[in-house]
Each structure stands twice: as C-alpha cells, then as structure tokens.
Design an enzyme around this catalytic site. Structure first.
Site, PDB file in Angstrom:
ATOM      1  N   GLU A   6       0.221  76.122  54.733  1.00  0.00           N
ATOM      2  CA  GLU A   6      -0.376  77.197  55.114  1.00  0.00           C
ATOM      3  C   GLU A   6      -1.708  77.265  54.269  1.00  0.00           C
ATOM      4  O   GLU A   6      -2.413  77.617  53.666  1.00  0.00           O
ATOM      5  CB  GLU A   6       0.189  78.607  54.482  1.00  0.00           C
ATOM      6  N   GLU A  61       8.560  77.496  59.315  1.00  0.00           N
ATOM      7  CA  GLU A  61       8.856  78.753  58.748  1.00  0.00           C
ATOM      8  C   GLU A  61       9.177  79.944  59.524  1.00  0.00           C
ATOM      9  O   GLU A  61       8.230  80.267  60.344  1.00  0.00           O
ATOM     10  CB  GLU A  61       7.830  79.010  57.518  1.00  0.00           C
TER      11      GLU A  61
HETATM   12  C1  BGP Z   1       4.961  81.811  53.626  1.00  0.00           C
HETATM   13  C2  BGP Z   1       5.077  80.954  52.395  1.00  0.00           C
HETATM   14  C3  BGP Z   1       6.557  80.672  51.842  1.00  0.00           C
HETATM   15  C4  BGP Z   1       7.280  81.952  51.880  1.00  0.00           C
HETATM   16  C5  BGP Z   1       7.062  82.728  53.024  1.00  0.00           C
HETATM   17  C6  BGP Z   1       7.549  84.129  52.753  1.00  0.00           C
HETATM   18  O1  BGP Z   1       3.749  82.338  53.370  1.00  0.00           O
HETATM   19  O2  BGP Z   1       4.782  79.424  52.976  1.00  0.00           O
HETATM   20  O3  BGP Z   1       6.525  79.758  50.608  1.00  0.00           O
HETATM   21  O4  BGP Z   1       7.564  82.213  50.670  1.00  0.00           O
HETATM   22  O5  BGP Z   1       5.543  82.847  52.898  1.00  0.00           O
HETATM   23  O6  BGP Z   1       6.710  85.071  52.006  1.00  0.00           O
HETATM   24  P1  BGP Z   1       7.323  85.860  50.716  1.00  0.00           P
HETATM   25  O7  BGP Z   1       8.057  85.166  49.845  1.00  0.00           O
HETATM   26  O8  BGP Z   1       5.967  86.705  50.047  1.00  0.00           O
HETATM   27  O9  BGP Z   1       8.187  86.847  51.390  1.00  0.00           O
END
Ligand code: BGP
Length: 486
Positions: free
Chosen positions: A188, A381
């Site tokens: 990201e 993701e």
């Molecule tokens: C993305 C990241 C991840 C992950 C996900 C969910 O932005 O790359 O590492 O954690 O989001 O976000 P969160 O963990 O805040 O729910």
C-alpha cells in the site's frame, strides 16, 4: 466461465502482525514495535490510533513489555509457523503472501552484513512452504522498517534510504529468491500520507520541508527503490516477477451532479497516481500540475527518470476492502474505511467497523485497473474484520465471513469473464492477527481462530472456523463450489 487452472488461491499475512518475537535472535526495533493499543479510543478515529510523536517513540523505546504494543507479540508465528503452514496446506493454499521484517535482517538498517539468525528464519519458512507446495508471494516492505532509520533520517524523506533498502532487498533476493518467484515492493505504497510513520518512517512535524513535501519525497524515493529492486531481482532470478501493491480506493460520486462526478474522478486519479508511476515508469502530467499548484516538488536527480522507466513492474497487485463515495457537499454523512473517512454510500451495508461492503466495487476495480495497465492483476488483500463468538463446543460459526467472501468471489469471477487477466487471490487474512489500524486482536479476519484477546491473554491455540471448510472447498473445486446450492 471458470477461474483459470493456474489461479493462485491463498491468503496474506504481514511479519509485524503475526510474528511476535520482537526482540529475539538479534532483531532490532521497528516502527511497528511502537504501535500502541488504545482500548478507549473510538475505532474510527485513525488519527488518534496512529498518532506518533518523538515522545511516544521514546516511551516505546523505554518499555520492554509487549502488553501495550501488540505487534511485538503478534500471534507468535515466529515459533508456530510450521503449525500455521500446515493449516494453510490443509486449506489447500496454492500461495501464501508474507513479508520480511527488515529489522530482523538489518537491526538498525545501517549494518553492512546481514544478521544470519534473521535471514535463517525466512529461509526455514520458505523451505517449509516449498516442501508443502505453497508458492510464496513475498512483500519486501509491509508497514515495517528499522526504527533507527525513522529517527536518524526521518525515514524515506531522505534519499539515502534508497541505498539502504537496496542492500536489504539484494540480500532478500540472493538468499530467498531460490524459494520464491513472486515479489512485491511496498505494501500500500499510497498510504504514506494516511499513516506516514508506519509506511515510510516519517515522524509528523519533523521535516524542515513540511510534511506534505516529505510525503512526496518519500514516495519518490520508494518508487526509485522499487525500480532498482525490480532490476536487481531479475539479475538474481530472471524468471521472477515483481509487482507493485496499492490500496484500491475506488470512489463513486454521491450524485450525478457534475461537481460530484469531477470530485470522484480526481479522487480516483489521486489513488491511481502511485501505480501509474510504477507501471508506466513516469509521473502523470496531471499530478505534476497538481504538485506545482500546491508548491510541492518531486526531488528528481540525474538518472531518476531513466531508472523509473527501466524498472517498471511485471504485475499490479492491490488490496480491496470497500469502495468510497465523494461529494462536494460538506454536510454529507461520513463513515470509516481503510484508515480513511469517506462519504457514506446509501446503497451499501457496513461492517461492524463501518467499512462499506461492496463486492461489485471489486469487479469495477479489476476492470478499471486491467483496462488502464494491461498487466496481469493480483488481488492480494480482501476480507472483513468481525467479532467472532466461540461456542461452548469450541466451534465458531461465521456465516457473515462466508457471505462476504462468496459475494466478492462471484464478482471476481465476472471480472475474469469480462477479460481481466487475474493471477490469483490472497484473502486478508487467513488467520486472526493484530489489526494494523487499531492494534486490536478482536477485529478478526481469519478462517483460523487464534485464542488471544486484545490484551494478549489466551492460549494462542489455533482452531478452524466454519469458513475454513467453506474456503477449503472453494479452492479444491477452483471456485466451482460457489455455484452449488448448499
Ligand atoms: C491493509 C493492510 C493490512 C491489514 C488490512 C486490514 O491496509 O495492508 O496490513 O491489516 O489493511 O486493516 P486493519 O488491520 O486495520 O483492519
């Protein structure tokens, strides 16, 4: 039509959210080790959750206790990786996306030689994956870098980071690429301005040039480092593939008022800017005009333009959790998204964390990205954070998770039907882990439950949720089970 035979089904995790072992085997402190759990702060208040100052860093450096710093303990993947990989194998994974903690290999980022104990851990993990037939997809940098580099250089604002990262990346390629063909540069990369410390080691308020300029400089330096890494990877393993990774924040206009449409268009271009640079190897004219108007400058030096052109990526990967909506109306209701607040879309339901659920937006994103770049895509993701209940018999019924994934998979299939070249899909996350934005454990994403609460209490035992068996079947039938009635 069906998912192609080569389709890489799997899941995605990140070192700082799973490994724990924050001070073992010579690992240095990383920026992720400073992330504090704040149980009393509203989960949508990302600014408060991610607030970093020299004081909060000092406090973090002084404490040796992982209680308040959940990423220091993760889910103990460092010691339990064999058990976890065996569960991923049982799920039928063709691939697992994982990342390398830079601070395990180079504790401060300044060392000339790699920390052997650090790299040995990843060699063992990858060997085990190869043995199980799970293809690694490695992110070089997933919200993790040696803390020392943030303190000494204000992170990626400083051009010297390109060379330091280059040393780290080259060691990864030399030692780990025999086991891994697929690589990603920065997770990201577009998130620098949303959480600059986590993404780029920038401590807000510390830059002489101002934060906005620091973010742009940091991106330029990461883009150069990415281009160099793409070239270096091929020198070591010519058949390896390097991808970029962005947060896909597809934005709709709230109404068809021309001003709303234009605002949404500009939001989308802001989001696409990052992958544009890494795919096309040059900065888009419109963004350059934008920067000029804001008094910002891309810190170009001799040779940069050529490097960006030579080191473009082979494929485009992205995270997709929700779509967003925009309007010029200042009074429109807003709702949280992935570390961002957006206007609420009245047509969509939301998760418990307010993120709006939009499977069609995944199809839209895939079609848009493929049409723009004409490069293979990889969804690396996608998932939904939710609270799970363990029943008395130990089972975990999570139909909401199945619903989320099913609806997204069906739209993904339609995008493939529409002609999109999609390499694979890795869910976030196949196993419960520590949340990036709020450091919670109770925001669960996994098919595999991990017995640990927000404060670190629990046996860390793993157990299979209902969704485990559902995803297993999807993979086993390469998506055909999505069309069977239950
Ligand atoms: C993305 C990241 C991840 C992950 C996900 C969910 O932005 O790359 O590492 O954690 O989001 O976000 P969160 O963990 O805040 O729910």
């Amino acid at each position: 039509m069906a998912f192609p035979e080569y389709f890489l089904w799997g899941g995605a995790i990140a070192a700082n959210q799973v490994e724990g072992a924050w001070n073992e085997d010579g690992k240095g402190l990383s920026v992720a080790d400073c992330a504090v759990f704040k149980p009393n702060v509203d989960v949508s208040d990302y600014a408060a959750h991610n607030k970093v100052t020299p004081d909060t860093i000092r406090q973090a450096m002084e404490t040796r206790h992982p209680e308040d710093y959940p990423k220091r303990r993760g889910i103990d993947f460092y010691h339990r990786y064999k058990e976890d990989l065996a569960l991923f194998k049982e799920l039928g994974f063709k691939t697992l996306r994982l990342s390398i903690a830079w601070s395990r290999l180079f504790p401060t980022g300044e060392e000339e030689e790699v920390n052997e104990a650090g790299i040995a851990f990843y060699e063992e993990v990858l060997k085990e994956m190869n043995r199980l037939g799970i293809e690694p997809l490695i992110t070089l940098s997933h919200y993790e870098m040696p803390l020392h580099l943030a303190l000494e250089y204000n992170g990626w604002e400083d051009r010297r980071m390109v060379e330091k990262f280059g040393r780290f990346a080259r060691v990864c390629f030399e030692r780990l690429s025999p086991y891994a063909k697929y690589w990603l540069n920065f997770n990201e990369i577009d998130s620098i301005s949303r959480h600059p410390f986590t993404t780029a080691g920038i401590i807000p308020g510390q830059s002489k040039a101002g934060d906005e300029q620091a973010y742009l400089s940091a991106f330029h330096h990461q883009a150069l480092a990415s281009a160099q890494a793409a070239l270096d990877l091929k020198k070591v393993r010519p058949d390896a593939l390097m991808g970029c990774m962005v947060t896909k924040l597809t934005t709709y206009p709230l109404t068809c008022r021309p001003d709303d449409v234009y605002k949404a268009l500009r939001k989308n271009l802001d989001n696409l800017f990052f992958s544009d640079v890494m795919v096309f190897g040059e900065y888009p004219r419109l963004k350059l005009a934008d920067f000029k108007a804001q008094g910002l400058k891309v810190p170009f030096e001799e040779g940069d333009a050529e490097l960006l052109k030579k080191g473009t990526v082979d494929f485009v990967s992205f995270s997709y959790y929700m779509s967003m909506t925009e309007t010029t109306d200042p009074n429109a209701e807003r709702t949280p998204g992935n570390t961002i607040l957006a206007v609420k879309n009245p047509y969509l339901a939301s998760s418990e964390w307010g993120w709006q659920i939009d499977p069609v937006g995944l199809k839209t994103s895939l079609v848009e990205l493929y049409d723009r770049y004409k490069k293979p895509l990889f969804v690396v993701e996608n998932g939904m954070g939710a609270k799970d209940m363990v029943e008395e018999d130990g089972r975990i019924h999570d139909p909401y998770r199945v619903d989320y994934f099913r609806s997204h998979f069906l739209e993904m299939e339609k995008a493939i039907d529409a002609g999109v070249e999609l390499m694979g899909y890795t869910s976030w996350a196949p196993i419960d882990l520590i949340s990036v934005s709020t450091n919670q454990m109770s925001k669960r994403y996994g098919f595999i439950y991990v017995d640990q609460d927000d404060f670190g209490n629990g046996s860390l035992n793993r157990s299979k949720k209902d969704s485990f068996y559902w995803y297993q079947k999807v993979i086993e039938t390469n998506g055909r089970s999505l069309h069977e009635s239950e």
